[in-house]
Design a protein around this motif. Structure first.
Motif, mmCIF file in Angstrom:
data_model
loop_
_atom_site.group_PDB
_atom_site.id
_atom_site.type_symbol
_atom_site.label_atom_id
_atom_site.label_comp_id
_atom_site.label_asym_id
_atom_site.label_seq_id
_atom_site.Cartn_x
_atom_site.Cartn_y
_atom_site.Cartn_z
ATOM 1 N N CYS A 1 9.074 -67.397 20.549
ATOM 2 C CA CYS A 1 9.389 -66.475 21.615
ATOM 3 C C CYS A 1 9.900 -67.446 22.755
ATOM 4 C CB CYS A 1 8.507 -65.736 21.945
ATOM 5 S SG CYS A 1 8.047 -64.564 20.669
ATOM 6 N N THR A 2 9.380 -68.577 23.040
ATOM 7 C CA THR A 2 9.916 -69.515 24.094
ATOM 8 C C THR A 2 11.061 -69.956 23.782
ATOM 9 O OG1 THR A 2 7.374 -70.284 24.219
ATOM 10 C CG2 THR A 2 9.259 -71.740 25.054
ATOM 11 N N ALA A 3 11.555 -70.199 22.581
ATOM 12 C CA ALA A 3 12.892 -70.795 22.090
ATOM 13 C C ALA A 3 13.774 -69.332 22.090
ATOM 14 C CB ALA A 3 12.790 -71.132 20.512
ATOM 15 N N ALA A 4 13.505 -68.366 21.769
ATOM 16 C CA ALA A 4 14.533 -67.257 21.754
ATOM 17 C C ALA A 4 14.563 -66.967 23.540
ATOM 18 C CB ALA A 4 13.974 -65.994 21.269
ATOM 19 N N LEU A 5 13.646 -66.761 24.140
ATOM 20 C CA LEU A 5 13.743 -66.350 25.685
ATOM 21 C C LEU A 5 14.620 -67.667 26.283
ATOM 22 C CD1 LEU A 5 13.639 -64.245 27.691
ATOM 23 C CD2 LEU A 5 11.185 -65.203 28.197
ATOM 24 N N GLY A 6 14.149 -68.906 26.164
ATOM 25 C CA GLY A 6 14.859 -70.225 26.788
ATOM 26 C C GLY A 6 16.364 -69.985 26.261
#
Length: 311
Positions: free
Chosen positions: A51-56
């Motif tokens: 989710c960090t990767a997706a939102l980032g």
């Protein structure tokens, strides 16, 4: 709430956007380093690595597309409605490098994808990407496209081609450390001008074919400009260098308006309960508490004292 833009060594903003022209002004580009924005959003929302990767990635894209807007006050919102376990994301940015965002299920955990990378596509699944441009008119412009890979960069490339008919290449990346903090993050948007020559088009195609990934370049310590030079060579100019940061523009006044919008009946019910209520901002997790007496003022006057701060 505002996350101040940090300054790295030599006084250079660690998160910033460069925009300019390349290849005889036949190509325009926007490129960004966004590590601090991605890391700050991770801390706010408590996101898993996927989710960090997706939102980032979406925060980076939003910030880049925000700087494409011409006027102060213009806003762009990228919204993904999806069937995967992430449930959806929303990012909003202005033309000054300020961006905020949310992912609706921040705790998705999945095995790596076939390439051994964080499975962002699996977290999103099938869905719709909406691009909403608010320029202050009566109705914002809304463009939509399906998610073609659900990896976000490819989906935006497809959006530009289908909805705006602009030959575009989008690259986005977030690389995590072993402790699940953000190591590097960034991205670029490259667009061909209508009069671009076949030679310039070929140069960009060849440059992208040999490029690798955003995280490979930033992970080697390259600047954003050096990353773009790996595609264009030296035939490029930087016209603007814009500091970027995570900024939420929530306020007690705006939260009060949201409270008023739920209606007189609901506010009366809150007053009858006899307890304080707390409303939270989903973008920055600020908390706004209203006492029963304050709710009575809202019910009576339809507004609230603006000088009170979030608690």
């Amino acid at each position: 709430m505002y996350y101040s833009k940090r300054t790295g060594k030599d006084g250079i903003n660690m998160d910033h956007i460069i925009k300019g022209m390349a290849l005889g002004n036949e190509v325009r580009y926007f490129a960004m380093s966004s590590k601090d924005i991605a890391e700050h959003s991770r801390k706010i929302h408590g996101t898993s690595p996927i989710c960090t990767a997706a939102l980032g990635r979406l925060l980076t894209a939003g910030a880049l597309m925000g700087t494409m807007q011409k006027n102060d006050g213009d806003l762009i919102t990228l919204r993904i409605n999806c069937e995967g376990p992430a449930k959806g994301l929303t990012v909003t940015a202005d033309n000054k490098g300020n961006v905020k965002g949310i992912i609706y299920n921040p705790l998705v955990m999945l095995p790596p994808n076939a390439a051994g990378h964080l499975n962002v596509g699996g977290a999103l699944g099938q869905g719709i990407l909406s691009v909403i441009r608010d320029t202050g008119g009566n109705e914002p412009y809304v463009g939509q496209t399906i998610l073609v890979t659900s990896e976000i960069a490819e989906d935006l490339t497809y959006y530009f081609a289908e909805s705006e008919q602009i030959p575009t290449s989008v690259g986005l990346g977030v690389l995590m450390n072993r402790d699940n903090t953000v190591d590097v993050a960034g991205g670029f948007i490259i667009q061909m001008m209508p009069f671009a020559s076949e030679e310039s088009i070929k140069t960009v195609e060849n440059g992208l074919a040999e490029f690798g990934s955003v995280t490979e370049h930033l992970g080697k310590g390259e600047s954003v400009q050096e990353m773009m030079q790996s595609i264009f060579g030296d035939d490029m100019t930087v016209e603007e260098d814009i500091p970027a940061g995570y900024k939420c523009n929530c306020s007690r006044e705006k939260v009060t308006k949201a409270l008023i919008s739920i209606g007189e009946k609901e506010i009366k019910s809150m007053i009858e309960d006899g307890e304080d209520i707390t409303m939270n901002c989903e973008f920055c997790e600020s908390h706004y508490t209203f006492t029963v007496d304050e709710l009575k003022l809202i019910l009576e006057h339809g507004h609230f004292r603006e000088n009170l701060q979030p608690q």
